[in-house]
Design a protein around this motif. Structure first.
Motif, PDB file in Angstrom:
ATOM      1  N   VAL A 222      -2.564  13.134   2.864  1.00 13.26           N
ATOM      2  CA  VAL A 222      -2.717  12.115   3.905  1.00 13.26           C
ATOM      3  C   VAL A 222      -1.444  11.290   4.034  1.00 13.26           C
ATOM      4  N   CYS A 223      -0.872  10.906   2.914  1.00 11.77           N
ATOM      5  CA  CYS A 223       0.365  10.125   2.915  1.00 11.77           C
ATOM      6  C   CYS A 223       1.470  10.837   3.698  1.00 11.77           C
ATOM      7  N   ALA A 224       1.667  12.094   3.404  1.00  5.75           N
ATOM      8  CA  ALA A 224       2.726  12.862   4.059  1.00  5.75           C
ATOM      9  C   ALA A 224       2.480  12.971   5.555  1.00  5.75           C
ATOM     10  N   ALA A 225       1.239  13.227   5.928  1.00  4.21           N
ATOM     11  CA  ALA A 225       0.899  13.408   7.345  1.00  4.21           C
ATOM     12  C   ALA A 225       1.063  12.105   8.125  1.00  4.21           C
ATOM     13  N   VAL A 226       0.559  10.996   7.581  1.00  4.77           N
ATOM     14  CA  VAL A 226       0.623   9.706   8.276  1.00  4.77           C
ATOM     15  C   VAL A 226       2.060   9.192   8.331  1.00  4.77           C
ATOM     16  N   GLU A 227       2.805   9.395   7.244  1.00  3.34           N
ATOM     17  CA  GLU A 227       4.207   8.970   7.224  1.00  3.34           C
ATOM     18  C   GLU A 227       4.990   9.665   8.330  1.00  3.34           C
ATOM     19  N   ALA A 228       4.751  10.958   8.511  1.00  4.01           N
ATOM     20  CA  ALA A 228       5.449  11.716   9.547  1.00  4.01           C
ATOM     21  C   ALA A 228       4.977  11.330  10.945  1.00  4.01           C
ATOM     22  N   GLU A 229       3.646  11.145  11.095  1.00  5.48           N
ATOM     23  CA  GLU A 229       3.085  10.854  12.416  1.00  5.48           C
ATOM     24  C   GLU A 229       3.430   9.451  12.912  1.00  5.48           C
ATOM     25  N   LEU A 230       3.320   8.458  12.032  1.00  2.00           N
ATOM     26  CA  LEU A 230       3.488   7.066  12.457  1.00  2.00           C
ATOM     27  C   LEU A 230       4.822   6.457  12.060  1.00  2.00           C
ATOM     28  N   GLN A 231       5.647   7.241  11.358  1.00  2.00           N
ATOM     29  CA  GLN A 231       6.979   6.767  10.960  1.00  2.00           C
ATOM     30  C   GLN A 231       6.905   5.465  10.155  1.00  2.00           C
ATOM     31  N   VAL A 232       6.029   5.485   9.154  1.00  2.00           N
ATOM     32  CA  VAL A 232       5.851   4.340   8.269  1.00  2.00           C
ATOM     33  C   VAL A 232       6.006   4.823   6.839  1.00  2.00           C
ATOM     34  N   LYS A 233       6.657   4.025   6.012  1.00  2.00           N
ATOM     35  CA  LYS A 233       6.911   4.423   4.625  1.00  2.00           C
ATOM     36  C   LYS A 233       5.617   4.541   3.823  1.00  2.00           C
ATOM     37  N   ALA A 234       5.455   5.661   3.134  1.00  2.00           N
ATOM     38  CA  ALA A 234       4.327   5.864   2.229  1.00  2.00           C
ATOM     39  C   ALA A 234       4.763   5.493   0.818  1.00  2.00           C
ATOM     40  N   TYR A 235       4.012   4.603   0.180  1.00  2.00           N
ATOM     41  CA  TYR A 235       4.346   4.171  -1.176  1.00  2.00           C
ATOM     42  C   TYR A 235       3.674   5.089  -2.196  1.00  2.00           C
ATOM     43  N   PRO A 236       4.345   5.333  -3.319  1.00  2.00           N
ATOM     44  CA  PRO A 236       3.787   6.235  -4.335  1.00  2.00           C
ATOM     45  C   PRO A 236       2.663   5.615  -5.157  1.00  2.00           C
ATOM     46  N   SER A 237       2.551   4.263  -5.139  1.00  2.00           N
ATOM     47  CA  SER A 237       1.483   3.614  -5.915  1.00  2.00           C
ATOM     48  C   SER A 237       1.053   2.318  -5.253  1.00  2.00           C
ATOM     49  N   LEU A 238      -0.165   1.922  -5.565  1.00  2.00           N
ATOM     50  CA  LEU A 238      -0.708   0.676  -5.027  1.00  2.00           C
ATOM     51  C   LEU A 238       0.099  -0.517  -5.521  1.00  2.00           C
ATOM     52  N   ASN A 239       0.421  -0.534  -6.792  1.00  2.00           N
ATOM     53  CA  ASN A 239       1.136  -1.680  -7.369  1.00  2.00           C
ATOM     54  C   ASN A 239       2.520  -1.865  -6.759  1.00  2.00           C
ATOM     55  N   GLU A 240       3.193  -0.770  -6.453  1.00  2.00           N
ATOM     56  CA  GLU A 240       4.518  -0.881  -5.837  1.00  2.00           C
ATOM     57  C   GLU A 240       4.420  -1.467  -4.437  1.00  2.00           C
ATOM     58  N   LEU A 241       3.394  -1.077  -3.697  1.00  2.00           N
ATOM     59  CA  LEU A 241       3.199  -1.637  -2.358  1.00  2.00           C
ATOM     60  C   LEU A 241       2.894  -3.131  -2.450  1.00  2.00           C
ATOM     61  N   ILE A 242       1.970  -3.495  -3.344  1.00  2.00           N
ATOM     62  CA  ILE A 242       1.601  -4.902  -3.500  1.00  2.00           C
ATOM     63  C   ILE A 242       2.822  -5.745  -3.855  1.00  2.00           C
ATOM     64  N   HIS A 243       3.686  -5.216  -4.687  1.00  2.00           N
ATOM     65  CA  HIS A 243       4.882  -5.945  -5.124  1.00  2.00           C
ATOM     66  C   HIS A 243       5.795  -6.296  -3.950  1.00  2.00           C
ATOM     67  N   ASP A 244       5.862  -5.425  -2.962  1.00  2.00           N
ATOM     68  CA  ASP A 244       6.842  -5.582  -1.879  1.00  2.00           C
ATOM     69  C   ASP A 244       6.346  -6.364  -0.672  1.00  2.00           C
TER      70      ASP A 244
END
Length: 328
Positions: free
Chosen positions: A38-60
């Motif tokens: 899902v990450c790969a598909a949505v990242e390509a379709e919507l041109q939005v960065k996919a984060y590898p983990s929840l904690n990394e996203l929360i941090h940023d």
């Protein structure tokens, strides 16, 4: 701009990502989904960065938008609140009332803004009549949907009826006195159709019906109060208001009203039918926009975390009543 990240990129998560892109108050940093495909598909379709983990996203980010299945709400919201991030979470707030109570406490401790995605509060037809609702004493709601496997991880009460539970609790400023309910599981392991009667301390009664196995869609709510009847079609975005007033001499021929004559010993009544103007909107975009405004201007959110917890508590009381009937 508020840096925001979306957790969950399924059907609704993708809608959130698209809407956030159009809101000037937000800078969409990225999203996280536990499914790598899902990450790969949505990242390509919507041109939005996919984060590898929840904690990394929360941090940023400053704001976390939680749009995952209900069973994961508690863990995701907890992780964000423990990092003092503002949180928008889809309805229902959590999988259990006990989890909801812990989230309310965590949000208070973190001193951040939280909002629950009870999107029908932003339905344009409801917004058109909300301020006309004055101490309703009887409310009737029908929310019928055609079967869709998405959402069947929870009962129809948590999937659909909770929208109307939240609406009712926002309108009736009184405690819940008594609840009776019945429901039937037909195509899933939990009730697919249910009816609940909620009685309040002030005498108001709400009768709610929800089904996810209907042949046609319906999302209607009717409110009855002294001298007025208000009807809202949340599917077609139409509203009607019927008001009853003492007849005014000289206005008996008003084409927009109807005169009722009760006889010589009683005053004539005049019935007025009004179709309030409904301003078109995108309800999801609006709820996310108002959340940003609450953060920036430091005011209360439209649907607070406490509102979400109350709706969930009532929903579980309805579920408990249904379970008691099925066990007997």
């Amino acid at each position: 701009m508020l840096k925001i990240g979306v957790v969950g990129a399924g059907h609704l998560g993708k809608i959130h990502i698209k809407q956030i892109k159009e809101i000037p108050a937000y800078q969409l940093v990225g999203f996280y989904d536990s499914d790598a495909t899902v990450c790969a598909a949505v990242e390509a379709e919507l041109q939005v960065k996919a984060y590898p983990s929840l904690n990394e996203l929360i941090h940023d980010v400053d704001v976390v938008d939680v749009v995952v299945p209900t069973i994961y709400h508690y863990d995701c919201v907890t992780a964000a609140l423990k990092k003092s991030k503002h949180v928008f979470v889809e309805k229902p707030l959590a999988g259990k009332p006990s989890e909801a109570k812990r989230l309310v406490a965590l949000a208070s401790e973190a001193n951040v803004k939280t909002q629950v995605g009870h999107v029908e509060r932003f339905n344009p037809a409801f917004l058109a009549v909300k301020n006309m609702c004055d101490n309703p004493m009887f409310i009737e709601a029908h929310r019928l949907a055609q079967f869709n496997p998405r959402g069947t991880d929870v009962s129809v009460i948590l999937d659909l009826m909770i929208h109307d539970i939240d609406i009712v609790l926002s309108l009736v400023k009184s405690g819940v006195k008594r609840i009776s309910a019945s429901g039937v599981p037909i195509v899933s392991a939990t009730p697919d159709i249910a009816n609940a009667r909620i009685e309040f301390d002030n005498g108001c009664v709400a009768n709610l019906t929800a089904s996810r196995i209907s042949l046609k869609k319906m999302r209607k709510i009717r409110m009855f109060q002294k001298d007025a009847y208000i009807s809202v079609d949340m599917l077609t975005h139409k509203a009607e208001v019927v008001r009853i007033k003492d007849a005014v001499e000289g206005q008996e021929n008003d084409p927009s009203s109807l005169i009722i004559d009760f006889g010589k010993d009683r005053k004539k009544k005049q019935i007025y039918l009004d179709a309030p103007q409904v301003a078109a909107n995108n309800a999801i975009k609006m709820e996310l926009s108002t959340f940003a405004d609450a953060i920036i201007n430091n005011h209360s959110t439209v649907v607070t975390i406490e509102d979400g917890a109350k709706a969930l508590e009532v929903a579980y009381k309805i579920i408990d009543k249904i379970n008691l009937i099925q066990e007997s």
